[in-house]
Design an enzyme around this catalytic site. Sequence first.
Site, PDB file in Angstrom:
ATOM      1  N   GLU A  29       0.830  -1.194   0.000  1.00 44.24           N
ATOM      2  CA  GLU A  29       0.000   0.000   0.000  1.00 44.24           C
ATOM      3  C   GLU A  29       0.874   1.258   0.000  1.00 44.24           C
ATOM      4  O   GLU A  29       1.772   1.378   0.836  1.00 44.24           O
ATOM      5  CB  GLU A  29      -0.915   0.002   1.233  1.00 44.24           C
ATOM      6  CG  GLU A  29      -1.900  -1.162   1.223  1.00 44.24           C
ATOM      7  CD  GLU A  29      -2.455  -1.486   2.611  1.00 44.24           C
ATOM      8  OE1 GLU A  29      -2.272  -0.691   3.546  1.00 44.24           O
ATOM      9  OE2 GLU A  29      -3.084  -2.565   2.747  1.00 44.24           O
ATOM     10  N   ALA A  59      -5.897  -3.977   1.270  1.00 40.88           N
ATOM     11  CA  ALA A  59      -6.413  -5.342   1.282  1.00 40.88           C
ATOM     12  C   ALA A  59      -5.263  -6.294   1.600  1.00 40.88           C
ATOM     13  O   ALA A  59      -4.629  -6.845   0.706  1.00 40.88           O
ATOM     14  CB  ALA A  59      -7.033  -5.666  -0.076  1.00 40.88           C
ATOM     15  N   GLU A  60      -4.998  -6.479   2.893  1.00 37.65           N
ATOM     16  CA  GLU A  60      -3.820  -7.248   3.292  1.00 37.65           C
ATOM     17  C   GLU A  60      -3.892  -8.706   2.855  1.00 37.65           C
ATOM     18  O   GLU A  60      -2.878  -9.299   2.488  1.00 37.65           O
ATOM     19  CB  GLU A  60      -3.600  -7.144   4.812  1.00 37.65           C
ATOM     20  CG  GLU A  60      -2.968  -5.822   5.261  1.00 37.65           C
ATOM     21  CD  GLU A  60      -3.937  -4.655   5.304  1.00 37.65           C
ATOM     22  OE1 GLU A  60      -5.157  -4.880   5.182  1.00 37.65           O
ATOM     23  OE2 GLU A  60      -3.477  -3.503   5.458  1.00 37.65           O
ATOM     24  N   GLN A  82       1.986  -1.804   5.800  1.00 36.22           N
ATOM     25  CA  GLN A  82       2.219  -0.432   6.223  1.00 36.22           C
ATOM     26  C   GLN A  82       2.623  -0.382   7.698  1.00 36.22           C
ATOM     27  O   GLN A  82       3.496   0.353   8.086  1.00 36.22           O
ATOM     28  CB  GLN A  82       0.967   0.395   5.990  1.00 36.22           C
ATOM     29  CG  GLN A  82       1.256   1.846   5.784  1.00 36.22           C
ATOM     30  CD  GLN A  82       0.225   2.484   4.884  1.00 36.22           C
ATOM     31  OE1 GLN A  82      -0.925   2.644   5.290  1.00 36.22           O
ATOM     32  NE2 GLN A  82       0.609   2.838   3.680  1.00 36.22           N
ATOM     33  N   PHE A  83       1.957  -1.193   8.495  1.00 38.17           N
ATOM     34  CA  PHE A  83       2.335  -1.434   9.876  1.00 38.17           C
ATOM     35  C   PHE A  83       2.149  -2.922  10.125  1.00 38.17           C
ATOM     36  O   PHE A  83       1.155  -3.503   9.684  1.00 38.17           O
ATOM     37  CB  PHE A  83       1.452  -0.631  10.849  1.00 38.17           C
ATOM     38  CG  PHE A  83       1.797   0.838  10.885  1.00 38.17           C
ATOM     39  CD1 PHE A  83       2.701   1.328  11.823  1.00 38.17           C
ATOM     40  CD2 PHE A  83       1.234   1.719   9.976  1.00 38.17           C
ATOM     41  CE1 PHE A  83       3.024   2.680  11.843  1.00 38.17           C
ATOM     42  CE2 PHE A  83       1.570   3.064   9.993  1.00 38.17           C
ATOM     43  CZ  PHE A  83       2.460   3.556  10.923  1.00 38.17           C
ATOM     44  N   ASP A  85       1.240  -4.205  12.665  1.00 36.63           N
ATOM     45  CA  ASP A  85       0.015  -4.372  13.470  1.00 36.63           C
ATOM     46  C   ASP A  85      -1.133  -4.876  12.598  1.00 36.63           C
ATOM     47  O   ASP A  85      -2.058  -5.502  13.081  1.00 36.63           O
ATOM     48  CB  ASP A  85      -0.399  -3.030  14.067  1.00 36.63           C
ATOM     49  CG  ASP A  85       0.700  -2.388  14.879  1.00 36.63           C
ATOM     50  OD1 ASP A  85       0.515  -2.226  16.082  1.00 36.63           O
ATOM     51  OD2 ASP A  85       1.748  -2.068  14.297  1.00 36.63           O
ATOM     52  N   PHE A  86      -1.091  -4.578  11.309  1.00 35.60           N
ATOM     53  CA  PHE A  86      -2.212  -4.922  10.423  1.00 35.60           C
ATOM     54  C   PHE A  86      -2.081  -6.338   9.856  1.00 35.60           C
ATOM     55  O   PHE A  86      -2.897  -6.766   9.046  1.00 35.60           O
ATOM     56  CB  PHE A  86      -2.306  -3.923   9.257  1.00 35.60           C
ATOM     57  CG  PHE A  86      -2.295  -2.476   9.658  1.00 35.60           C
ATOM     58  CD1 PHE A  86      -2.639  -2.085  10.949  1.00 35.60           C
ATOM     59  CD2 PHE A  86      -1.926  -1.490   8.757  1.00 35.60           C
ATOM     60  CE1 PHE A  86      -2.612  -0.752  11.336  1.00 35.60           C
ATOM     61  CE2 PHE A  86      -1.902  -0.152   9.126  1.00 35.60           C
ATOM     62  CZ  PHE A  86      -2.246   0.227  10.421  1.00 35.60           C
ATOM     63  N   ILE A  87      -1.073  -7.047  10.293  1.00 32.93           N
ATOM     64  CA  ILE A  87      -0.813  -8.373   9.731  1.00 32.93           C
ATOM     65  C   ILE A  87      -1.934  -9.353  10.092  1.00 32.93           C
ATOM     66  O   ILE A  87      -2.161 -10.332   9.378  1.00 32.93           O
ATOM     67  CB  ILE A  87       0.574  -8.894  10.199  1.00 32.93           C
ATOM     68  CG1 ILE A  87       1.095  -9.963   9.229  1.00 32.93           C
ATOM     69  CG2 ILE A  87       0.550  -9.379  11.636  1.00 32.93           C
ATOM     70  CD1 ILE A  87       2.583 -10.247   9.365  1.00 32.93           C
ATOM     71  N   HIS A 127      -0.292   0.779  16.326  1.00 33.81           N
ATOM     72  CA  HIS A 127       0.872   1.163  15.516  1.00 33.81           C
ATOM     73  C   HIS A 127       2.165   0.902  16.276  1.00 33.81           C
ATOM     74  O   HIS A 127       3.176   1.518  16.001  1.00 33.81           O
ATOM     75  CB  HIS A 127       0.802   2.647  15.111  1.00 33.81           C
ATOM     76  CG  HIS A 127      -0.303   2.970  14.158  1.00 33.81           C
ATOM     77  ND1 HIS A 127      -1.610   3.064  14.547  1.00 33.81           N
ATOM     78  CD2 HIS A 127      -0.292   3.206  12.826  1.00 33.81           C
ATOM     79  CE1 HIS A 127      -2.370   3.354  13.493  1.00 33.81           C
ATOM     80  NE2 HIS A 127      -1.602   3.439  12.439  1.00 33.81           N
TER      81      HIS A 127
END
Lengths: 324, 428
Positions: A29, A59-60, A82-83, A85-87, A127
């Site tokens: 992203e 859209a991970e 991007q972070f 944390d979003f994994i 984050h």
Amino acid sequence: MPTLTYLEAIRQGIWEEMERDPTVFCIGEDIGIYGGAFKVTDGFIDRFGPERVIDTPIAESAIVGAAFGASLTGMRPVAEFQFMDFIGCAFNQITNMVAKAHYRWGAPAPLVIRGPSGGNVHGGPFHSQNPEMYFVHTPGLKVVCPATAYDAKGLIKASIRDNNPVIFFEHKYLYRRIKEDVPDDDYIVPLGKARVARSGRDLSIITYAAMVHVALEAAEMLSKEGIELEVVDLRTVSPLDREAIAETVRRTNKVIILHEHVRTGGIAGEISAIINEEAFDSLDGPIVRLTALDSPVPFSPPQEEFFLPKPNDVVREARKLAAY
Amino acid sequence: MPKKPKARSHSNHRASRASRPTTPASSSQRTYTILDYRLERPRIELRQVRDGDTVRYEVSGDLSAPVPPIRESKYLGKQQCIEIYRWMLLNRKMEAALENLYKQGKVVGGVYFGLGQEGCSCASAYALEPDEWLGPLIRNQGSLLVRGFSPRDIMMQYMARAGSPTKGRDASSHFGDIQKRNVVAPISTLGDLIPVLAGVALGARLQGKNIAVMTYIGDGGQSTGVTYEGLNFAAVQNLGLVLFVENNLWGYSTPADMQFLIEDLAERAIAYGIPGVIVDGTDPCQVYDAAHEACERARRGEGPTLIEAKMMRMKGHAIHDAAEYVPKPLFEYWKKRDPIARFENFLVNVKKWLTPAEHEKLLAGVDAQLEADREFAVASPMPTPESAAGGTYCEEGCHEVKPKYGVPTVKSRKAPATLRAESAVHLK
């Protein structure tokens, strides 16, 4: 030898691999014209074009799925989160689709999922996380967490060349704070090998990523008191370098395990078990854990400081253990 | 001459790249086209009703509607139709053999059936070229046969034998092949194959080739978030994904009406900005024609297509499930639309492409193949316990990773490594 930040070293590593190998490409992203939220891929799109530096929808699961699909055709995708944390948004793709592919049906998945993790930047609960343990617990994945600029470049290059899925956690606190001489040439740091960041005879501290620097700071302070700390930087959290863990314990007979992620189910538990299996007879004291609290990462600076392990915590525990 | 498929219009939808609006009826309305290949539109309603203290499903509508003929294909000739028919027979008879193996206690776990869906599995996969890719769902065992796996492979998977494609490590249709057959192994959660197949098309495109990649999702599975993510990604990246939405009316025990509100899932295509097509999933000619057109579009680099195939799952979710929640008249309605019986009639009686004697010979050939495969699979050994270990990682020398369609050509640009102002970085 040029001086590079940790972030620049990662950038140079990916850049060199893209120059060297036309099957390497980046996907994520805002990584194109914008150059990524942290500017890791700044300038890539001008050099390698939008075909190889692909901006995606938010859209991970699609990012990981598409990276995996491309890897099945012999490409080597480097997917940016991007972070980190979003994994969690891509958890199923990573743990069920990608991680099990080689075991189930002999499909190698030479892809890298990389992105910033870690706290101490006042990013709050979404984050600042260190979610690596979810993936350490999943066979089939490799988990890499560099602490220095030199290692960051060598490890990202090794990760891209590896035929397995590698999750590469870049500590965002280190991105611009760590600066060192990094060779311009093509070198790799092998996955699965720890390093001794500082030698010492009295006790060992096993750690990785940003906590390596906390440990080194504490070691300086302790040295003035005559306590010599040996700092072991794991570099790769999965697979663990069992031999390096056992060796340092055999040398110093006392050990602290330090990590930035939460205590329960943390890597310290696993490392303690390895020491128990490999070097129990060498122990002259209890294994000490120094970790973050068992809570989400708080936002406000005084709270976050309380949450994270600090050099003074290491000094305090090291004094106690040295006297044991 | 086959009739031109009917186009249906939908209004009040946003303009899209692929489904261009036709002339609007008024300036405030926009219209879109969904190609509909069907020769009948079933008018049947399913309702959940409370009957005393119990809740059940009830069906109403035109249950005695005449069975439509097979729609003549625009592309398939005699030999191709016979080949597809043979795959469908092999698909069905193999599943009957699996059911017997289950009853004999030789199957480990359950058996999943594609009964009533053989035409969709086989005719869709038949539209792919050998160097293109497919990702099957659990019921697309016919697709796997068409891609070059043998019934013995699938039988050994169900019996957890050492010789199965996964060497005993996974079951059912959960296997693949990146070397020769270009099949991505599915996982149990639904929708996850969609971005993966899109990524396969991306990899091929980076290597200089636009290929068609095909995968499936059901009326139940399309409810997942990854379905949206994957198809939307394929759409914005203009990747050659052919997504079959197999609307078989039941997601385990939940009817399609409880998964979504719109009448036709093909309409979802409008919102992705890609073409949507409806076919009768029990008519292999319609399935093939839609698949072929979507594949051709993919090969021209024009992006993905969503094809909704309407049919019914004619057994329970798996062998343990007697599907007692399905109203009997619904089974009877769709049994009359059995894809194999109708295709047989088409080939033997309508087109006379198969004489009764040739048909008998074809059936006997399928039976003989299945019997040989069944014997082979049953006689094959279980894996050793120790073979559970190893292979979790790709070790040095175990696989060579190289581009499948050729080394990507890299356009040389002069831009140097830059480091722009970093003042605007998020979280320092």
